[in-house]
Design a protein around this motif. Structure first.
Motif, PDB file in Angstrom:
ATOM      1  N   ALA A 250       0.830  -1.210   0.000  1.00  0.00           N
ATOM      2  CA  ALA A 250       0.000   0.000   0.000  1.00  0.00           C
ATOM      3  C   ALA A 250       0.863   1.257   0.000  1.00  0.00           C
ATOM      4  CB  ALA A 250      -0.938  -0.001   1.204  1.00  0.00           C
ATOM      5  N   ASP A 251       1.943   1.236   0.784  1.00  0.00           N
ATOM      6  CA  ASP A 251       2.851   2.382   0.806  1.00  0.00           C
ATOM      7  C   ASP A 251       3.518   2.562  -0.553  1.00  0.00           C
ATOM      8  OD1 ASP A 251       4.583   4.440   2.276  1.00  0.00           O
ATOM      9  OD2 ASP A 251       6.099   3.069   1.476  1.00  0.00           O
TER      10      ASP A 251
ATOM     11  N   GLY B 124       2.261   1.735  -3.404  1.00  0.00           N
ATOM     12  CA  GLY B 124       1.230   2.295  -4.272  1.00  0.00           C
ATOM     13  C   GLY B 124       1.104   3.803  -4.105  1.00  0.00           C
ATOM     14  N   ARG B 125       1.144   4.265  -2.854  1.00  0.00           N
ATOM     15  CA  ARG B 125       1.037   5.708  -2.597  1.00  0.00           C
ATOM     16  C   ARG B 125       2.239   6.460  -3.165  1.00  0.00           C
ATOM     17  NH1 ARG B 125      -1.235   3.630   2.258  1.00  0.00           N
ATOM     18  NH2 ARG B 125       0.781   3.663   3.331  1.00  0.00           N
ATOM     19  N   ARG B 126       3.400   5.850  -3.078  1.00  0.00           N
ATOM     20  CA  ARG B 126       4.599   6.501  -3.613  1.00  0.00           C
ATOM     21  C   ARG B 126       4.535   6.593  -5.145  1.00  0.00           C
ATOM     22  NH1 ARG B 126       8.358   7.516   0.167  1.00  0.00           N
ATOM     23  NH2 ARG B 126       8.110   6.461   2.181  1.00  0.00           N
TER      24      ARG B 126
ATOM     25  N   GLN C 107       1.758   6.776  -6.788  1.00  0.00           N
ATOM     26  CA  GLN C 107       0.737   7.789  -7.049  1.00  0.00           C
ATOM     27  C   GLN C 107       1.348   9.185  -7.029  1.00  0.00           C
ATOM     28  OE1 GLN C 107      -2.110   8.983  -3.914  1.00  0.00           O
ATOM     29  NE2 GLN C 107      -3.714   8.266  -5.308  1.00  0.00           N
ATOM     30  N   ALA C 108       2.183   9.450  -6.023  1.00  0.00           N
ATOM     31  CA  ALA C 108       2.837  10.754  -5.930  1.00  0.00           C
ATOM     32  C   ALA C 108       3.770  10.989  -7.114  1.00  0.00           C
ATOM     33  CB  ALA C 108       3.614  10.846  -4.617  1.00  0.00           C
TER      34      ALA C 108
ATOM     35  N   ARG D 209       1.746  11.717 -10.307  1.00  0.00           N
ATOM     36  CA  ARG D 209       1.124  13.049 -10.270  1.00  0.00           C
ATOM     37  C   ARG D 209       2.153  14.143 -10.531  1.00  0.00           C
ATOM     38  NH1 ARG D 209      -3.136  12.507  -5.118  1.00  0.00           N
ATOM     39  NH2 ARG D 209      -4.719  11.346  -6.280  1.00  0.00           N
TER      40      ARG D 209
ATOM     41  N   ALA E 288      -3.789   2.671  -6.633  1.00  0.00           N
ATOM     42  CA  ALA E 288      -3.441   4.034  -6.231  1.00  0.00           C
ATOM     43  C   ALA E 288      -3.410   4.992  -7.419  1.00  0.00           C
ATOM     44  CB  ALA E 288      -2.090   4.037  -5.532  1.00  0.00           C
ATOM     45  N   CYS E 289      -2.921   4.513  -8.550  1.00  0.00           N
ATOM     46  CA  CYS E 289      -2.732   5.383  -9.705  1.00  0.00           C
ATOM     47  C   CYS E 289      -3.934   5.417 -10.644  1.00  0.00           C
ATOM     48  CB  CYS E 289      -1.497   4.954 -10.489  1.00  0.00           C
ATOM     49  SG  CYS E 289       0.028   5.079  -9.527  1.00  0.00           S
TER      50      CYS E 289
END
Length: 323
Positions: A278-279, A281-283, A285-286, A289, A314-315
């Motif tokens: 999950a982490d 995925g968030r990275r 996503q950032a 973006r 996430a993306c």
């Protein structure tokens, strides 16, 4: 039909038209730590030698293809040939003829997968994967011309197959990267170059990612179709990226490690560090973006289909699909 289709992709790769493309995760670490297989010298291509091994590889890829198909995104099918070059082949008892056969068998396996899984919403690009001559974590040194000659046979094998492109992963020197790009150009094969970095965001040779991309582009007149970053955790290379810098428009993909450990630590590890999907995925996503050119997303050491699913979630949230 197959020849016509691959010719069309080779000269008009769908990932260059925009949209999100997934790729797989850490092939070798998944097969070793999750499936309990023996991979001598970290070489997955040896599995192509028998039906049982090919079945393992097919099952591995299909987990990722199912994610891409569910989300309606494209997929880059990288072959299991990261170690299928002459020096490693010699260590494994493969001569030039056997290596050529293995490289082409890897593409034939991916062509069968494409026939089963490709849809208009999920174009599947077949990519011949190339690894460094040395160890991915302990790069040796070759000059550009030597690297071009060394990698030429593997690229030639892919050029005679249904591969749409070639992609060189885990590179740590600009000389080897430029040599591969020039060899691919000589064989009229689209080429992606993927660098790996240490925890300081620099190549093992000390170059910055910016220097590496700009030097290879300068030395080869921009021969690589695009660049990627692989075999490092996002925390290792995030600081090397700055929005708005022109060179980053050439970087189209990321295949990160699950673990934040250094290459030296991973090299000595006897257990798998799967990190936090999950982490990760968030990275991603950032990153996507901040850098819209990043659209080919997958994983490397320690990642499996769970990590790629988390990256996709996430993306590209499900809500976006119905919008």
């Amino acid at each position: 039909m197959a020849m016509h289709r691959h010719a069309a992709y080779r000269h008009a790769l769908p990932q260059m038209q925009g949209g999100l493309f997934l790729s797989d995760g850490g092939l070798e670490t998944t097969l070793i730590f999750h499936d309990g297989l023996e991979l001598p010298h970290f070489a997955a291509f040896v599995l192509l030698a028998n039906e049982q091994g090919r079945a393992h590889l097919t099952g591995y890829y299909e987990k990722y293809l199912a994610i891409a198909q569910e989300r309606g995104v494209g997929f880059v099918l990288d072959s299991a040939t990261w170690r299928a070059n002459p020096d490693w082949g010699t260590k494994l008892g493969y001569g030039p003829r056997e290596l050529k056969a293995a490289n082409q068998a890897s593409i034939a396996l991916l062509a069968k997968l494409r026939d089963r899984w490709e849809t208009p919403a999920t174009p599947c690009v077949i990519s011949g994967a190339i690894g460094p001559r040395g160890d991915g974590y302990k790069q040796g040194f070759m000059g550009q011309a030597q690297a071009r000659d060394y990698h030429s046979a593997q690229i030639a094998a892919f050029a005679e197959s249904e591969a749409d492109m070639v992609a060189a992963y885990t590179l740590g020197t600009v000389e080897e990267a430029a040599g591969i790009a020039l060899a691919a150009q000589a064989h009229d094969m689209p080429c992606a170059i993927s660098f790996t970095v240490e925890t300081d965001g620099r190549l093992v040779s000390g170059r910055s990612l910016r220097e590496a991309v700009e030097i290879v582009d300068d030395e080869t007149s921009g021969a690589p179709l695009y660049y990627m970053i692989n075999c490092a955790h996002p925390t290792h290379f995030e600081q090397a990226l700055e929005a708005g810098e022109t060179w980053l428009k050439r970087v189209h993909g990321v295949r990160a490690n699950a673990s934040t450990k250094s290459h030296a630590e991973l090299d000595e590890s006897e257990t798998l560090d799967a990190g936090d999907p999950a982490d990760l995925g968030r990275r991603y996503q950032a990153l996507t973006r901040s850098f819209p050119s990043l659209r080919i997303l997958g994983g490397c050491c320690g990642t499996d289909h769970r990590h790629v699913a988390a990256v996709c979630e996430a993306c590209l949230p499900l809500e976006a699909l119905s919008a």
